[in-house]
Design an enzyme around this catalytic site. Sequence first.
Site, PDB file in Angstrom:
ATOM      1  N   SER A 107     -15.002  -2.991   3.483  1.00 37.29           N
ATOM      2  CA  SER A 107     -14.055  -1.938   3.816  1.00 37.29           C
ATOM      3  C   SER A 107     -14.792  -0.630   4.111  1.00 37.29           C
ATOM      4  O   SER A 107     -15.553  -0.535   5.045  1.00 37.29           O
ATOM      5  CB  SER A 107     -13.021  -1.788   2.697  1.00 37.29           C
ATOM      6  OG  SER A 107     -11.952  -0.979   3.105  1.00 37.29           O
TER       7      SER A 107
ATOM      8  N   ASP B 265     -12.776  -1.435   8.419  1.00 36.14           N
ATOM      9  CA  ASP B 265     -12.091  -2.724   8.633  1.00 36.14           C
ATOM     10  C   ASP B 265     -10.632  -2.529   8.991  1.00 36.14           C
ATOM     11  O   ASP B 265      -9.871  -3.503   9.086  1.00 36.14           O
ATOM     12  CB  ASP B 265     -12.247  -3.647   7.427  1.00 36.14           C
ATOM     13  CG  ASP B 265     -11.501  -3.174   6.198  1.00 36.14           C
ATOM     14  OD1 ASP B 265     -11.348  -1.948   6.025  1.00 36.14           O
ATOM     15  OD2 ASP B 265     -11.072  -4.023   5.391  1.00 36.14           O
TER      16      ASP B 265
ATOM     17  N   ASP C 228      -7.980  -1.400   7.558  1.00 31.35           N
ATOM     18  CA  ASP C 228      -6.830  -1.636   6.682  1.00 31.35           C
ATOM     19  C   ASP C 228      -6.298  -0.338   6.091  1.00 31.35           C
ATOM     20  O   ASP C 228      -5.256  -0.336   5.441  1.00 31.35           O
ATOM     21  CB  ASP C 228      -7.138  -2.659   5.587  1.00 31.35           C
ATOM     22  CG  ASP C 228      -8.188  -2.212   4.584  1.00 31.35           C
ATOM     23  OD1 ASP C 228      -8.852  -1.185   4.819  1.00 31.35           O
ATOM     24  OD2 ASP C 228      -8.370  -2.915   3.570  1.00 31.35           O
TER      25      ASP C 228
END
Length: 556
Positions: A154, A309, A311
């Site tokens: 992440s 990433d 998200d």
Amino acid sequence: MSEELLATARAWLRQDPDAQTRDELAGIVTRAASGDEAAAADLADRFGARLAFGTAGLRGELGAGSNRMNRVLVAQAAAGFAAYLRERADGRTPTVVIGYDGRRNSRVFATDSAEIFAGAGLRAILLPRLLPTPVLAFAVRRLGADAGVMVTASHNPPNDNGYKVYLGGENQGSQIVAPADAEIAAHIQRIADAGDVKALPRSSAYETAGEDVVTAYVEATAAVAPAPSSATGLRWVYTAMHGVGWETLSRILRVAGYPQPMVVGEQLDPDATFRTVSFPNPEEPGAMDLAFARARRVQADFILANDPDADRLAVAIPDETAEGGWRRLTGNEVGLLLGARAARAAAGTPGASLACSLVSSPGLGAIAAHHGLDFHETLTGFKWISRAPGIAFGFEEALGYLVNPETVRDKDGISAAIAILGLAAEARERGATIATLLAELGETYGHFASGQVSVRVDDLSVIGNVMLSLRTLPPTQIGSHAIASAEDLLRAAPGAPSGDVLRYRLADGSRVIVRPSGTEPKLKVYIDAKGDTADTAAQAVADLEAGVRALLGDRS
């Protein structure tokens, strides 16, 4: 130098399939064996512990050793997870989908996993290229898979990588929760104890997913907020923070009908070195400086930023009172904007709910009550938020938002970006801005403000010592604010959220929560206040931030 430690390191060397980490470790072993104290300490750090597999999977620094992310550890994790899935399959052939981002070794780890899953007799499906984490979470449900693995760290520092695990079926593609984590960890440990990952069966008979999976995600996400005609004039800046978000987002923008943004070119394409930032996290100071500079040059209306990433989502708006004329909104501000949007749409739906982590703004509860919706407060992490009954929307203050639960049961910075674009376009139609929408939130639901004190440490024991001190010598006030009640969630009542969390409710109605980060070496303190006006709420938070810093200074 411990002979046992040297033997452990040499045994690791013999099973390591990666030339780079073999050479790295061989040099350290040679120097340690010859009496080099620094090498001996390095070896002890690499093998004195093992990266723990938990509900967040695995995450750590790349390198050789059991306390690092590497091909040996990933092979053990994949084989252990395969054993767990086969144990639960009742004779069926489990299906697992594997995705990966643009970090160092992400594709290698993903391919190793696919080969080991296939070698264990599972149906393994590798996503067609590096893609955002939400696409993997989507694919688990779309393909009816039993599980998913996403290779990503992440927004962690550049030399980290990780291994996130999802379960399909009744879990609907959510991240794992207890007791699955401990059960998977036990299988992984059995593989590690057996010794040689080179002996694990592998197969190249895994599948590669077709583009139809990505296209389905693009179409479903574009449908979150199709562009109204007023979207045409939106001027906005986007940064992918050197990650994998841009290719997917740009396709969605075309399908949904939004104008393409003015981009931060230096950060647009995947770059495993994250060369323009120290930490590729939009929350970190300096991470959005290039985006701010671009927005000033082009006189943008707002900025959207994904983490590597994709998200998570950060939003920034012009603010003449802020340094440089731009301000990044807090995760709570964005969460309340998106929560109000979802509440208006879900009002009147029986059982529909809003959910957030217990460290996120209590303002979401006020929004739910205003619209007659249920409200759920969960432990931190989307593994909990995504499981809230009847969820229509969920968020956590760390820039994570779940806006499309029928499509992705995890935080999704891309669908959140489309939802924000929809709000900005609707506001523009009546001559308003995102700042206007924030002011209207306060007028409708009450004025909430939040703040955070985050302490990054080199020695994790510092965090444990501070938490122990707060438990054994409980504070009676924070700054000039008296503490009315204190809760230790390690001693929570049955059925209530439980964890290493201390929650203080103050006499003036404010709230302070202290907990260790689950993914980074940080102690985090969350501050929330409600006021008669936005200014009084903000001042209460500022006073409490100063009090928290003084308290932590005394305890560390």
